[in-house]
Each structure stands twice: as structure tokens, then as C-alpha cells.
Design an enzyme around this catalytic site. Structure first.
Site, PDB file in Angstrom:
ATOM      1  CG  ASP A  17     -59.615  17.333  22.415  1.00  0.00           C
ATOM      2  OD1 ASP A  17     -60.454  16.454  22.148  1.00  0.00           O
ATOM      3  OD2 ASP A  17     -58.995  17.957  21.538  1.00  0.00           O
ATOM      4  CG  ASP A  55     -56.031  15.992  19.688  1.00  0.00           C
ATOM      5  OD1 ASP A  55     -56.720  16.056  18.651  1.00  0.00           O
ATOM      6  OD2 ASP A  55     -54.937  16.586  19.822  1.00  0.00           O
ATOM      7  CG  HIS A  57     -52.484  13.740  17.143  1.00  0.00           C
ATOM      8  ND1 HIS A  57     -53.448  14.004  16.207  1.00  0.00           N
ATOM      9  CD2 HIS A  57     -52.447  14.828  17.970  1.00  0.00           C
ATOM     10  CE1 HIS A  57     -53.977  15.196  16.445  1.00  0.00           C
ATOM     11  NE2 HIS A  57     -53.401  15.721  17.510  1.00  0.00           N
ATOM     12  CG  HIS A  61     -50.805  13.870  13.474  1.00  0.00           C
ATOM     13  ND1 HIS A  61     -51.242  15.156  13.627  1.00  0.00           N
ATOM     14  CD2 HIS A  61     -51.776  13.208  12.809  1.00  0.00           C
ATOM     15  CE1 HIS A  61     -52.444  15.267  13.070  1.00  0.00           C
ATOM     16  NE2 HIS A  61     -52.798  14.100  12.583  1.00  0.00           N
ATOM     17  CG  HIS A  90     -50.484  17.242  21.040  1.00  0.00           C
ATOM     18  ND1 HIS A  90     -49.950  17.772  19.881  1.00  0.00           N
ATOM     19  CD2 HIS A  90     -51.819  17.153  20.819  1.00  0.00           C
ATOM     20  CE1 HIS A  90     -50.924  18.012  19.009  1.00  0.00           C
ATOM     21  NE2 HIS A  90     -52.073  17.636  19.543  1.00  0.00           N
ATOM     22  CE  LYS A 115     -60.894  16.525  18.900  1.00  0.00           C
ATOM     23  NZ  LYS A 115     -59.573  17.136  18.830  1.00  0.00           N
ATOM     24  CB  CYS A 160     -60.418  21.132  20.291  1.00  0.00           C
ATOM     25  SG  CYS A 160     -58.945  20.428  19.488  1.00  0.00           S
TER      26      CYS A 160
HETATM   27  C1  VGL Z   1     -55.844  20.896  20.433  1.00  0.00           C
HETATM   28  C2  VGL Z   1     -54.017  21.775  19.415  1.00  0.00           C
HETATM   29  C3  VGL Z   1     -53.682  20.546  18.889  1.00  0.00           C
HETATM   30  C4  VGL Z   1     -57.032  21.126  21.293  1.00  0.00           C
HETATM   31  C5  VGL Z   1     -55.531  19.658  19.908  1.00  0.00           C
HETATM   32  O1  VGL Z   1     -57.520  20.158  21.933  1.00  0.00           O
HETATM   33  O2  VGL Z   1     -57.506  22.292  21.343  1.00  0.00           O
HETATM   34  N1  VGL Z   1     -55.093  21.944  20.157  1.00  0.00           N
HETATM   35  N2  VGL Z   1     -54.458  19.491  19.149  1.00  0.00           N
HETATM   36 ZN    ZN Z   2     -53.848  17.579  18.513  1.00  0.00          ZN
END
Ligand code: VGL
Ligand code: ZN
Length: 217
Positions: A17, A55, A57, A61, A90, A115, A160
Site C-alpha cells: 500500500d 488498497d 475501496h 465502503h 481513503h 484488495k 496492512c
Molecule cells: C490500511 C487502514 C485502512 C493500511 C488500509 O494500508 O495499513 N490501514 N486501510
Molecule cells: Zn483501507
């Protein structure tokens, strides 16, 4: 710590990410999150293989606080699959801040796994969604390609990256987290601790090596 020699054909660098949405100025900014970019580029020069996750979404979401009337970002709520931290909106599919950071050298990235696109399940791990059963497909790809050890870098250490490391251990990979190429969020938890405290403990308990870039030769 002793130097770790990279095994050219069975080691892979995993970039978790590395998206502007998780960096200063982004929607879910991780403090100093952009510092991972130069660290990752230096690592990419040393590995022969890399994968990246994104990431990704849809609007509305279930992990967004905005989808839960009366809730605020960083509240924890029960979901059918367990407790879930709620986030600011986000990593919106197709948005500029959801792209992989433009300064990351993607030359050696052989696969990009998205994802978090199922509307009703959040996804931290690069291997499974947060129900811990819905696969992303990455395990199949890594196995077919013969990778056995994964070095993780990226954002965020306590979500993550840690969830990915845990799943990788359960799936039978050797795993190392490259700490100087990661940054964490540090969400205060109802028990008075932070998500960083808990992540470090969980990794230590599983025997995941916490290494620095300088350990890898
Ligand atoms: C993440 C919170 C929500 C991450 C992703 O990449 O760690 N954290 N979505
Ligand atoms: Zn996320």
C-alpha cells in the site's frame, strides 16, 4: 543482527500500500509515510523480484466511518467477521491518491494485487480480506512462482504490514518486516494501548524477523 543474504530466486520484496492516500496530504495520512518511498527504491535495487499491493475501496465502503451514522474515524465497531476500526474515506478506486506512489520504481514489480474492493469486508492483509478467509490470490501466485521468503515494506506497519506478515507465516512462508521501510498509524485502542504496541507483540510472538535495510545484503 547478522547480515541476511538475498536468495535471488526464492526471495521477494513485498510493497504494501505505497499510495499517497496513506501519506502526508492524503486521506488517511500516516505520519512520515512518504519516507518509505526512497527506502523502498533503495531496496528495489537489491532484490530481483517484487510484488505490490494496492488498497482499492469503492465509495461507501464498510470500513469508512462515513458509512456508519454516528461513528467517527478510529472508532472500533463489531462487524460480522470481528472488531473493525473505522477509517476516514481513503484509497478510493480510480482516485489519484489511490495510485501507487509515482516515485516508486515499479520496474521489478511483477504483480500488483488490489484488495478491499468487496463493499462489505475490509482488507488489511495482502493474502486475505479481514474475514481471514476470502483470498486475494497472492498466495497462489507466490507459490506457483516458487517464492519462499517475503520481505515486507510499506504502510501501515500496524495494519496492512502486520496482518500480511501474520498470514504469510500461517501460509508457511519465511517473513521479515523491514522496519525502516515501513511507517505505522498507532491507533489508540479501547484497552489504552495502541495498535503499534499490539502489532509489535503479535509479530514477535509469531517469530517474524524485524530487520532494517542495512541487515540485507
Ligand atoms: C490500511 C487502514 C485502512 C493500511 C488500509 O494500508 O495499513 N490501514 N486501510
Ligand atoms: Zn483501507
Amino acid at each position: 543482527m547478522d547480515a541476511i543474504a538475498i536468495e535471488r530466486e526464492t526471495d521477494i520484496l513485498g510493497l504494501v500500500d505505497v499510495q499517497p492516500t496513506f501519506m502526508p496530504g492524503g486521506e488517511l495520512a500516516v505520519a512520515d509515510g512518504d519516507a518509505v518511498v526512497p527506502a523502498i527504491n533503495r531496496l528495489l535495487a537489491r532484490f530481483d523480484h517484487a510484488f505490490a499491493t494496492q488498497d482499492w475501496h469503492p465509495a461507501g465502503h464498510t470500513s469508512f466511518a462515513s458509512a456508519h451514522p454516528g461513528r467517527l474515524p478510529y472508532d472500533t465497531v463489531p462487524m460480522p467477521y470481528g472488531e473493525q476500526v473505522l477509517w476516514p474515506d481513503h484509497a478510493l478506486q480510480g482516485s489519484a491518491n489511490a495510485a501507487l506512489h509515482r516515485d516508486v520504481d515499479l520496474t521489478k514489480v511483477e504483480v500488483i494485487v488490489r484488495k478491499g474492493f468487496h463493499p462489505a469486508i475490509d482488507s488489511y492483509s495482502t493474502f486475505f480480506e479481514n474475514d481471514r478467509r476470502t483470498p486475494t490470490g497472492l498466495d497462489g501466485w507466490l507459490r506457483q512462482r516458487g517464492f519462499r521468503r517475503i520481505f515486507l515494506a510499506g504502510l501501515a506497519t500496524d495494519f496492512c504490514v502486520t496482518w500480511s506478515a501474520e498470514d504469510a507465516v500461517r501460509l508457511g512462508y519465511d517473513v521479515a518486516v523491514i522496519e525502516d521501510a515501513c511507517r505505522g498509524i498507532g491507533v489508540p485502542l479501547p484497552n489504552g494501548r495502541t495498535s503499534m504496541d499490539e502489532a509489535r507483540e503479535r509479530l514477535a510472538r509469531l517469530g517474524v524477523a524485524l530487520v532494517t535495510s542495512a541487515d540485507i545484503r
